[in-house]
Design a protein around this motif. Structure first.
Motif, PDB file in Angstrom:
ATOM      1  N   ALA A  14       0.714  -1.186  -0.048  1.00 40.08           N
ATOM      2  CA  ALA A  14       0.130   0.120  -0.075  1.00 40.08           C
ATOM      3  C   ALA A  14       0.831   1.203   0.059  1.00 40.08           C
ATOM      4  CB  ALA A  14      -1.122   0.234   1.262  1.00 40.08           C
ATOM      5  N   SER A  15       2.180   1.150   0.397  1.00 39.34           N
ATOM      6  CA  SER A  15       2.873   2.372   0.467  1.00 39.34           C
ATOM      7  C   SER A  15       3.409   2.822  -0.952  1.00 39.34           C
ATOM      8  CB  SER A  15       4.126   2.210   1.453  1.00 39.34           C
ATOM      9  OG  SER A  15       4.861   1.064   1.041  1.00 39.34           O
ATOM     10  N   GLY A  16       3.392   1.888  -1.868  1.00 40.11           N
ATOM     11  CA  GLY A  16       3.977   2.169  -3.349  1.00 40.11           C
ATOM     12  C   GLY A  16       2.961   2.942  -4.160  1.00 40.11           C
ATOM     13  N   GLY A  17       3.231   3.276  -5.519  1.00 33.60           N
ATOM     14  CA  GLY A  17       2.526   4.157  -6.165  1.00 33.60           C
ATOM     15  C   GLY A  17       1.360   3.501  -6.529  1.00 33.60           C
ATOM     16  N   MET A  18       1.013   2.344  -7.101  1.00 34.79           N
ATOM     17  CA  MET A  18      -0.058   1.824  -7.430  1.00 34.79           C
ATOM     18  C   MET A  18      -0.917   1.271  -5.852  1.00 34.79           C
ATOM     19  SD  MET A  18      -2.439   1.282  -9.455  1.00 34.79           S
ATOM     20  CE  MET A  18      -1.658   1.419 -11.105  1.00 34.79           C
ATOM     21  N   GLY A  19      -0.247   0.930  -4.918  1.00 33.24           N
ATOM     22  CA  GLY A  19      -0.775   0.529  -3.802  1.00 33.24           C
ATOM     23  C   GLY A  19      -1.492   2.004  -3.205  1.00 33.24           C
ATOM     24  N   SER A  78      -9.406 -14.774  -9.126  1.00 30.33           N
ATOM     25  CA  SER A  78      -8.516 -13.826  -9.297  1.00 30.33           C
ATOM     26  C   SER A  78      -8.667 -13.058 -10.667  1.00 30.33           C
ATOM     27  CB  SER A  78      -6.940 -14.680  -9.305  1.00 30.33           C
ATOM     28  OG  SER A  78      -6.919 -15.518 -10.680  1.00 30.33           O
ATOM     29  N   LEU A  79      -8.129 -11.832 -10.188  1.00 31.73           N
ATOM     30  CA  LEU A  79      -8.086 -11.102 -11.424  1.00 31.73           C
ATOM     31  C   LEU A  79      -6.456 -10.615 -11.853  1.00 31.73           C
ATOM     32  CD1 LEU A  79     -10.204  -7.994 -10.262  1.00 31.73           C
ATOM     33  CD2 LEU A  79     -10.678  -9.411 -12.206  1.00 31.73           C
ATOM     34  N   ILE A  80      -5.948 -10.637 -13.094  1.00 30.08           N
ATOM     35  CA  ILE A  80      -4.541 -10.135 -13.450  1.00 30.08           C
ATOM     36  C   ILE A  80      -4.632  -9.206 -14.245  1.00 30.08           C
ATOM     37  CG2 ILE A  80      -2.485 -11.055 -14.434  1.00 30.08           C
ATOM     38  CD1 ILE A  80      -3.345 -13.954 -13.541  1.00 30.08           C
ATOM     39  N   VAL A  81      -4.256  -7.955 -13.784  1.00 32.29           N
ATOM     40  CA  VAL A  81      -4.498  -6.484 -14.369  1.00 32.29           C
ATOM     41  C   VAL A  81      -3.233  -6.017 -14.924  1.00 32.29           C
ATOM     42  CG1 VAL A  81      -5.428  -4.279 -14.411  1.00 32.29           C
ATOM     43  CG2 VAL A  81      -6.659  -6.153 -13.155  1.00 32.29           C
ATOM     44  N   HIS A  82      -2.883  -6.260 -16.235  1.00 31.59           N
ATOM     45  CA  HIS A  82      -1.535  -5.665 -16.771  1.00 31.59           C
ATOM     46  C   HIS A  82      -1.716  -4.011 -16.959  1.00 31.59           C
ATOM     47  CE1 HIS A  82      -0.383  -9.750 -17.587  1.00 31.59           C
ATOM     48  NE2 HIS A  82      -1.483  -9.841 -18.150  1.00 31.59           N
ATOM     49  N   PHE A  83      -0.702  -3.584 -16.505  1.00 29.04           N
ATOM     50  CA  PHE A  83      -0.470  -1.994 -16.813  1.00 29.04           C
ATOM     51  C   PHE A  83       1.040  -1.885 -17.308  1.00 29.04           C
ATOM     52  CE2 PHE A  83      -2.670  -2.069 -12.467  1.00 29.04           C
ATOM     53  CZ  PHE A  83      -3.835  -1.708 -12.706  1.00 29.04           C
ATOM     54  N   PRO A  84       1.062  -0.696 -18.237  1.00 28.75           N
ATOM     55  CA  PRO A  84       2.251  -0.210 -18.550  1.00 28.75           C
ATOM     56  C   PRO A  84       2.999   0.459 -17.665  1.00 28.75           C
ATOM     57  CG  PRO A  84       0.597   1.399 -19.616  1.00 28.75           C
ATOM     58  CD  PRO A  84      -0.156   0.367 -18.560  1.00 28.75           C
ATOM     59  N   ASP A  85       4.108   1.197 -18.144  1.00 33.08           N
ATOM     60  CA  ASP A  85       4.860   2.057 -17.008  1.00 33.08           C
ATOM     61  C   ASP A  85       4.081   3.050 -16.467  1.00 33.08           C
ATOM     62  OD1 ASP A  85       7.463   0.841 -17.547  1.00 33.08           O
ATOM     63  OD2 ASP A  85       7.719   2.066 -19.041  1.00 33.08           O
ATOM     64  N   LEU A  86       4.259   3.144 -15.291  1.00 31.92           N
ATOM     65  CA  LEU A  86       3.427   4.262 -14.526  1.00 31.92           C
ATOM     66  C   LEU A  86       4.033   5.612 -14.039  1.00 31.92           C
ATOM     67  CD1 LEU A  86       2.160   1.472 -11.978  1.00 31.92           C
ATOM     68  CD2 LEU A  86       0.774   2.340 -13.690  1.00 31.92           C
ATOM     69  N   TYR A  87       3.072   6.511 -13.755  1.00 33.80           N
ATOM     70  CA  TYR A  87       3.870   7.585 -13.119  1.00 33.80           C
ATOM     71  C   TYR A  87       2.290   7.986 -12.138  1.00 33.80           C
ATOM     72  CZ  TYR A  87       0.754  10.660 -16.074  1.00 33.80           C
ATOM     73  OH  TYR A  87      -0.379  11.206 -16.769  1.00 33.80           O
ATOM     74  N   GLY A  88       2.809   8.962 -11.183  1.00 32.59           N
ATOM     75  CA  GLY A  88       1.477   9.558 -10.422  1.00 32.59           C
ATOM     76  C   GLY A  88       2.166   9.805  -8.964  1.00 32.59           C
ATOM     77  N   PRO A  89       1.235  10.290  -8.174  1.00 33.90           N
ATOM     78  CA  PRO A  89       1.541  10.549  -6.788  1.00 33.90           C
ATOM     79  C   PRO A  89       1.926   9.466  -6.143  1.00 33.90           C
ATOM     80  CG  PRO A  89      -0.714  11.472  -7.411  1.00 33.90           C
ATOM     81  CD  PRO A  89      -0.363  10.801  -8.409  1.00 33.90           C
ATOM     82  N   THR A 109      -6.904  10.017 -18.082  1.00 33.52           N
ATOM     83  CA  THR A 109      -6.545  11.503 -17.479  1.00 33.52           C
ATOM     84  C   THR A 109      -5.763  11.838 -18.596  1.00 33.52           C
ATOM     85  OG1 THR A 109      -7.231  10.979 -15.333  1.00 33.52           O
ATOM     86  CG2 THR A 109      -5.809  12.925 -15.843  1.00 33.52           C
ATOM     87  N   SER A 110      -5.666  13.185 -19.459  1.00 32.95           N
ATOM     88  CA  SER A 110      -4.618  13.735 -20.233  1.00 32.95           C
ATOM     89  C   SER A 110      -3.233  13.830 -19.480  1.00 32.95           C
ATOM     90  CB  SER A 110      -4.992  15.090 -20.494  1.00 32.95           C
ATOM     91  OG  SER A 110      -4.861  15.940 -19.585  1.00 32.95           O
ATOM     92  N   TYR A 111      -2.325  13.556 -20.344  1.00 29.92           N
ATOM     93  CA  TYR A 111      -1.020  13.752 -19.782  1.00 29.92           C
ATOM     94  C   TYR A 111      -0.719  14.842 -19.037  1.00 29.92           C
ATOM     95  CZ  TYR A 111       0.677   9.424 -21.827  1.00 29.92           C
ATOM     96  OH  TYR A 111       0.786   7.936 -22.171  1.00 29.92           O
ATOM     97  N   LYS A 112      -1.207  16.082 -19.525  1.00 37.62           N
ATOM     98  CA  LYS A 112      -1.033  17.299 -19.063  1.00 37.62           C
ATOM     99  C   LYS A 112      -1.668  17.472 -17.455  1.00 37.62           C
ATOM    100  CE  LYS A 112      -1.626  22.384 -19.429  1.00 37.62           C
ATOM    101  NZ  LYS A 112      -2.294  23.476 -20.219  1.00 37.62           N
ATOM    102  N   VAL A 113      -2.867  17.119 -17.270  1.00 33.56           N
ATOM    103  CA  VAL A 113      -3.511  17.026 -16.124  1.00 33.56           C
ATOM    104  C   VAL A 113      -2.781  16.091 -14.939  1.00 33.56           C
ATOM    105  CG1 VAL A 113      -5.572  16.541 -14.906  1.00 33.56           C
ATOM    106  CG2 VAL A 113      -5.780  17.707 -16.892  1.00 33.56           C
ATOM    107  N   GLY A 114      -2.437  14.765 -15.580  1.00 36.58           N
ATOM    108  CA  GLY A 114      -1.865  13.799 -14.785  1.00 36.58           C
ATOM    109  C   GLY A 114      -0.555  14.312 -14.187  1.00 36.58           C
ATOM    110  N   LEU A 115       0.181  14.962 -15.066  1.00 35.68           N
ATOM    111  CA  LEU A 115       1.716  15.726 -14.582  1.00 35.68           C
ATOM    112  C   LEU A 115       1.488  16.661 -13.813  1.00 35.68           C
ATOM    113  CD1 LEU A 115       3.605  15.093 -18.114  1.00 35.68           C
ATOM    114  CD2 LEU A 115       4.087  13.875 -16.048  1.00 35.68           C
ATOM    115  N   ALA A 131       2.503  18.264  -8.574  1.00 41.45           N
ATOM    116  CA  ALA A 131       1.810  19.289  -7.236  1.00 41.45           C
ATOM    117  C   ALA A 131       2.187  18.281  -6.105  1.00 41.45           C
ATOM    118  CB  ALA A 131       0.535  19.729  -7.316  1.00 41.45           C
ATOM    119  N   TRP A 132       1.787  17.053  -6.151  1.00 46.28           N
ATOM    120  CA  TRP A 132       2.065  16.203  -4.914  1.00 46.28           C
ATOM    121  C   TRP A 132       3.495  16.037  -4.681  1.00 46.28           C
ATOM    122  CZ3 TRP A 132       4.468  11.599  -3.240  1.00 46.28           C
ATOM    123  CH2 TRP A 132       3.813  11.023  -2.273  1.00 46.28           C
TER     124      TRP A 132
END
Length: 311
Positions: free
Chosen positions: A9-14, A151-162, A294-300, A305-306
């Motif tokens: 839970a302390s990681g980005g996706m968590g 179970s669910l297996i959810v594939h994500f590409p490279d991530l970014y975010g708070p 979410t657009s890259y501009k808004v997400g970035l 800001a975070w």
């Protein structure tokens, strides 16, 4: 779903998953090793119980999973420790889920897909990973499927975010925020996917809340592929950043790998910066609905800001 356990839970996706679950009025148990970080992230959140400890402590995991409907597996280990820990971790999560009668939602990446000649990549494509880390992820997937745990297996590409600090884009963002000369890993002209963690969490929780989505793989793509030079232009627009951005080549990382175990492990995944795997979201949009985009501009903007608030 009434109560969820998020391990890692302390990681980005968590972090994003905990927030999305809370936004949907679901009780959350946020589990990670670092109590100080968990407290910093979640102490003011309602409906969040903080649990710190070792994911390999079976009794602690049993206690944490009491009364839980689903376990979100968002644990990340340093590349150099994948051989040692990833299989042990999935074995532990499966054992706990079997004993508790809970479901599992696995946060996965694109490594198991290996090199793909055709993009976008659908869930049914044959997985033939050529890298050590891709083979580990595929073994984890197969173990989960053979366990008979829903179970669910959810594939994500490279991530970014708070709070997404263990990502390939984070080093670029960190230096931009600090006003230092930034690095970008890979060819800046090649279009790749970077998914905003908030979007990924929304899609994954939506899948987890349904009954007909389990025992399947799901791809969650980014809003669209984007080249590094385009990302840099957005960052300049948002922040006023004026310094140059240096491309980090495979040769440079090989050189760093002589003295850095983590850099050495990055090398085998660098093919993805030249031959990116682009995910298809067709299955999700056909069976679930519109993907969060979410657009890259808004997400970035929100990510930066975070980062500034936490600096």
């Amino acid at each position: 779903m009434q109560t969820a356990l998020v391990i890692g839970a302390s990681g980005g996706m968590g972090y994003a998953l905990v927030n999305e679950l809370v936004n949907r009025n679901i009780q959350v148990k946020a589990f990670a090793r670092n109590k100080e970080k968990l407290v910093a992230l979640f102490q003011h959140h309602k409906n969040v119980e903080i649990i710190s400890g070792d994911v390999f402590n079976e009794q602690l995991m049993m206690n944490a999973s009491d009364g839980v409907d689903i376990i979100f597996h968002a644990v990340s280990f340093p590349y150099q420790d994948w051989d040692k820990y990833h299989m042990r971790c999935i074995d532990m999560v499966i054992k706990i889920a079997q004993r508790r009668g809970t479901k599992i939602a696995l946060v996965d990446n694109i490594y198991a897909y290996g090199r793909q000649s055709t993009n976008p990549v659908i869930e049914q494509v044959r997985k033939e990973p050529q890298t050590k880390k891709g083979k580990i992820r595929l073994t984890m997937e197969n173990k989960l499927k053979k366990s008979k745990v829903p179970s669910l297996i959810v594939h994500f590409p490279d991530l970014y975010g708070p709070n997404a600090e263990n990502t390939i884009l984070y080093e670029t963002l960190k230096n931009v925020v600090q006003g230092k000369k930034a690095n970008f890993v890979g060819n800046m002209q090649v279009k790749r996917e970077f998914l905003y963690t908030v979007d990924g969490a929304k899609a994954m929780v939506e899948l987890a809340l349904r009954d007909d989505t389990y025992n399947q793989n799901w791809n969650v793509p980014a809003v669209h592929p984007i080249a590094g030079e385009e990302l840099v232009e957005i960052l300049r627009e948002i922040t006023g950043y004026q310094k140059g951005v240096r491309t980090v080549s495979q040769g440079m990382i090989r050189l760093f790998g002589i003295v850095s175990p983590s850099m050495k492990e990055i090398v085998e995944m660098l093919y993805l910066t030249e031959e990116p795997v682009i995910l298809s979201g067709e299955k999700y949009e056909k069976e679930i609905g519109a993907l969060p985009r979410t657009s890259y501009k808004v997400g970035l903007e929100e990510t930066i800001a975070w980062m500034k608030k936490r600096a």
